[in-house]
Structures are given as structure tokens and as C-alpha cells.
Design an enzyme around this catalytic site. Structure first.
Site, mmCIF file in Angstrom:
data_model
loop_
_atom_site.group_PDB
_atom_site.id
_atom_site.type_symbol
_atom_site.label_atom_id
_atom_site.label_comp_id
_atom_site.label_asym_id
_atom_site.label_seq_id
_atom_site.Cartn_x
_atom_site.Cartn_y
_atom_site.Cartn_z
ATOM 1 N N LYS A 22 39.857 28.388 30.837
ATOM 2 C CA LYS A 22 39.485 27.673 32.061
ATOM 3 C C LYS A 22 37.990 27.782 32.310
ATOM 4 C CE LYS A 22 39.354 29.501 36.081
ATOM 5 N NZ LYS A 22 39.444 30.026 37.455
ATOM 6 N N ASN A 23 37.430 28.989 32.099
ATOM 7 C CA ASN A 23 36.017 29.218 32.404
ATOM 8 C C ASN A 23 35.090 28.528 31.408
ATOM 9 O OD1 ASN A 23 36.682 30.716 34.647
ATOM 10 N ND2 ASN A 23 36.455 32.698 33.639
ATOM 11 N N CYS A 124 37.805 32.039 44.990
ATOM 12 C CA CYS A 124 38.437 33.321 45.327
ATOM 13 C C CYS A 124 37.532 34.159 46.228
ATOM 14 C CB CYS A 124 38.728 34.123 44.055
ATOM 15 S SG CYS A 124 40.182 33.572 43.153
ATOM 16 N N ARG A 129 29.083 35.532 45.788
ATOM 17 C CA ARG A 129 28.584 35.042 44.505
ATOM 18 C C ARG A 129 27.565 33.962 44.839
ATOM 19 N NH1 ARG A 129 33.869 34.153 40.766
ATOM 20 N NH2 ARG A 129 34.865 33.471 42.675
ATOM 21 N N ASP A 315 37.019 40.261 34.880
ATOM 22 C CA ASP A 315 38.264 39.502 35.003
ATOM 23 C C ASP A 315 39.457 40.203 34.347
ATOM 24 O OD1 ASP A 315 37.169 37.518 36.503
ATOM 25 O OD2 ASP A 315 37.111 36.007 34.928
ATOM 26 N N ARG A 407 45.814 28.890 39.405
ATOM 27 C CA ARG A 407 44.429 28.494 39.171
ATOM 28 C C ARG A 407 43.934 28.920 37.788
ATOM 29 N NH1 ARG A 407 40.839 31.127 42.145
ATOM 30 N NH2 ARG A 407 39.303 29.684 41.339
#
Length: 427
Positions: A22-23, A124, A129, A315, A407
């Protein structure tokens, strides 16, 4: 609101297809804004964040079409993006608020159109951030940016960004990606110092090179981009999701099972393999990926500190903590990347975990077994840690608010069930 119910205690066995990351997929999708030709992305994960970004790109004028087929031993989802003519440069709040990655449209829009209006992002709630690094760097390239009414209003006098030497104050994956894309169409040469080195950043750079960009220094913390006048279409395979792979590796270990992770290589997850190995978990390369199992039936407590790549990924912190919760002995887990990333600790405690938090560190003392309970997910990776705990726990666990899980994990209950887990999604 969906929940996941799990009856634990079953060792997982079989093979798990690891999806595209996903990233990596999210910035790759925004790269489509840099060209009026088609960009084809293979191995695209089907996730809530992907759908959100697809909807956002569609509002900007990008045409999208999705095709699915089998390739080798895995399902291949192929997305064609065609931003032939942009209809808007405004990324609206209703879509951007759902995830922080939406800010990645800012660099491509400024590079191609010379202007952009992007809502401040959401995502999230795992601590601040800030996007200051993105904005400061783009301003160094000639962009004029104002923050007003919850939007970033940006334009480039003269229409084209200018190359610059940029030294990031701290390592930022998002800022590195945004500037990689912006610099690809800028006038002159751009240097990105203290750049992020994550495999997802390198994957984006490789795709941009396939589109005609000139980028040097892949995999290092110093990237050199020589701007070109235009980029063309390309076809690119999204890199495997190393975090998903790490999560399923933890599922194999915590249940004392034996899983083959399909489509992932050891090179993507060396720091995870190292720490898992110290705790007594084996990773064995196969023709199709990696096989994971405990070495001799026991796991030992191991200290870990999250760091930017190539260090241990933030993560994977929650998942590793859950593994340590049932390991022999104690471990100290230190979080250095994000604040508020121990929100899963009270939920693990409900299941019998012995975890004591001191500021940015958590002392985990292994217990013989966890016990099923009603728990609540607070963010994406916390969600997966609770699923892992439930797989190993005695009795039934219900994980609430699993929309966080959707997600970042594609069909997680189906993949686990296929390996023997007693798991189901309930309304």
C-alpha cells in the site's frame, strides 16, 4: 460497523499471497498526474486507502480502469491510470481527510500545472506527522504556498519549479516521495539530502525512471534528480508489502505454525528477519518466497528499537510487541518514530499481556498464554496486533472497529482462514 471474531489456538499452516505494498502503491498512483499518457500498475492491493485515492484522482480528471487476472501463482490486479487532461487542481477535504497520503498529489500538480489547492491531510491518529518538510522543500524549488481555511494554496510563478539543493531536517518518506515527483519535471538539477531509503521510495523512483525521469542514487540517502520536460507512460509492478509479510510471519510464529509467504524476498525485510531470528523464528527462502516457522518451538524475549529504514520499521512495532507478549522472558520495545503508538497496549492487557509503558519505551514480560476478550482497534497496525493476539489466545476474541484494518490489509480474514484460522467477519 464490522467486527472480526477469532477463536484462537490453531497453528497456521499453508501459503499466503503477499499483496503489493500500500505504501508503494499510493505514491505510484499519484505519479500518474505527471504525464498525459497511461500508467499501468500491476500487483495493486485492493484496500480502502487505494479506493480513496482513486476517487480523489478521478475528481482531478484522471481516468482509471481495473483488471484482474492470474499471473504466476498469484492474483494480479492491474490498474490503468490516464491523466490525459486535468480538470481540476483542487484536492477536496472530504477525500483528503481520510488519509495522509493524499498530500502526495501536491508535488505532481505543482510540477505539471504550476498550481495546486490541497486540503490538509488526515489519517491514523498516531501522533503528529507534519507536512512542513514537504512545503519548505517545495518553496525552495520556487513554489509560493499559503495555508488558509484548511487548504494548502500553492502556485509557481512562471509555471515551472526550479531545481534546488534540499537537505531534509529529518527523514521523511512522504516528503522524499513528493519531492522526487516534483523534481522530475523541474528545470535543472535537484539534490535531496537526508532522503528516505525505504523500498517503497526506491520503487517510486524506479517507476519514474521507467516514465523517463533521470534519477541517481537509488537506495541511498542522497538522490540526484535532473528534471526533464515531460514524462511518458509506463508499466510497473508494485513492490511486495514487507509489512504485510512481517505481519503474517508473526502470525506463523505466534501460533507455532508454518507459513510460506508468496512473492516476497528476504532483501525487503532484513531488519525484521534479524529480530525475529533472535527470538527463535526461522525464515527459509523458497522458490516462491519465504517459509516462516519457529526454530525449536520456543521464542525468546528480544529488545527492539524502531528506526528509519534500514532499521526496524515502526509499522511492525505493534505486531512484534504481541509476539513478545507470549515469548519466554522480557523485552524492551522503544518507539522513536511516532508518538502515541502504544495505543494497543491497554487492549493487549485486556487479553492478559504484561506490558508496562515508560514514555517512548515498553517493557514486555512474556506470559504463558493470552486469553480471548472484547478489544478495540485504534489504528491500522494496532488492529493487526490484536488479530495476532487473538490467533494465539485461549477462547474467543472480538476485534471491534476493524475499518482500520481494511486500510492496510487485503482480505486478511480470508487469507488467515485458508491457513486454518477460525476467523470470521461479523456485522
Amino acid at each position: 460497523m464490522d467486527k472480526i471474531r477469532i477463536i484462537g489456538g490453531v497453528p497456521l499452516r499453508g501459503a499466503v499471497e503477499i499483496s503489493g505494498a500500500k505504501n508503494a502503491a499510493l505514491p505510484l498512483m499519484t505519479a500518474a498526474l505527471l504525464t498525459d499518457e497511461k500508467l499501468v500498475l500491476n500487483r495493486l492491493p485492493y484496500l480502502a486507502d487505494i479506493i480513496t485515492l482513486a476517487n480523489l484522482l478521478a475528481t482531478l480528471g484522471c481516468e482509471l480502469s481495473l483488471h484482474t487476472n492470474r499471473r504466476d501463482y498469484q492474483e494480479n490486479r492491474s490498474l490503468t491510470l490516464h491523466a490525459k487532461r486535468l480538470l481540476s487542481v483542487t484536492a477536496e477535504y472530504d477525500l483528503v481527510r481520510k488519509m495522509r497520503a493524499s498530500v502526495l498529489v501536491l508535488g505532481p500538480l505543482l510540477a505539471r500545472e504550476g498550481k495546486a489547492r490541497v486540503s490538509l491531510p488526515g489519517g491514523c491518529a498516531i501522533g503528529p506527522r507534519p507536512i512542513d518538510l514537504h512545503l519548505k522543500a517545495l518553496e525552495q524549488m520556487g513554489a509560493v504556498i499559503e495555508l488558509k481555511e484548511g487548504y494548502m494554496d500553492a502556485h509557481v510563478p512562471g509555471g515551472r519549479l526550479k531545481g534546488a539543493e534540499i537537505q531534509f531536517d529529518k527523514v521523511s518518506v512522504g516528503a522524499t516521495e513528493n519531492l522526487l515527483m516534483a523534481a522530475s519535471l523541474a528545470d535543472g538539477e535537484t539534490i535531496l539530502g537526508n532522503a528516505a531509503r525505504e523500498p517503497e521510495v526506491t520503487d517510486l523512483a524506479r517507476c519514474l525512471i521507467a516514465m523517463g525521469a533521470k534519477i541517481e542514487g537509488l537506495g541511498s540517502d542522497r538522490l540526484k534528480i535532473t528534471g526533464v520536460s515531460r514524462l511518458h507512460g509506463a508499466t510497473h509492478d508494485v513492490v511486495a508489502d514487507r509489512i504485510e509479510a512481517g505481519t503474517y510471519a508473526a502470525a506463523a510464529a505466534i501460533t507455532n505454525g508454518d507459513l510460506e509467504l508468496l512473492g516476497v524476498s528476504a532483501e525487503l525485510m532484513q531488519s525484521v528477519i534479524e529480530k525475529f531470528g533472535e527470538s527463535g523464528v526461522l525464515f527459509i527462502p523458497t522458490e516462491r518466497g519465504l517459509r516462516v516457522r519457529r526454530e525449536n518451538g520456543l521464542m525468546h524475549g528480544v529488545d527492539v528499537m524502531t528506526q528509519v529504514f534500514p532499521g526496524f520499521p515502526t509499522d511492525m512495532q505493534a505486531q512484534f510487541m504481541t509476539l513478545m507478549a507470549v515469548a519466554d522472558g522480557a523485552s524492551m520495545i522503544t518507539e522513536t518514530i511516532f508518538e502515541n503508538r502504544f495505543m494497543h497496549v491497554p487492549e493487549l492487557a485486556r487479553m492478559g499481556a504484561n506490558v508496562t509503558v515508560h514514555g517512548s519505551s515498553a517493557m514486555v514480560r512474556g506470559v504463558p498464554a493470552l486469553k480471548g476478550a472484547q478489544v478495540m482497534a485504534t489504528d491500522l497496525r494496532a488492529s493487526s496486533s490484536l488479530v495476532l493476539a487473538a490467533l494465539a489466545a485461549q477462547g474467543e476474541t472480538v476485534v471491534n472497529r476493524v475499518y482500520h484494518l481494511d486500510r492496510g490489509y487485503e482480505r486478511i480474514e480470508e487469507k488467515l482462514a485458508a491457513c486454518g484460522a477460525r476467523i470470521e467477519r461479523i456485522g
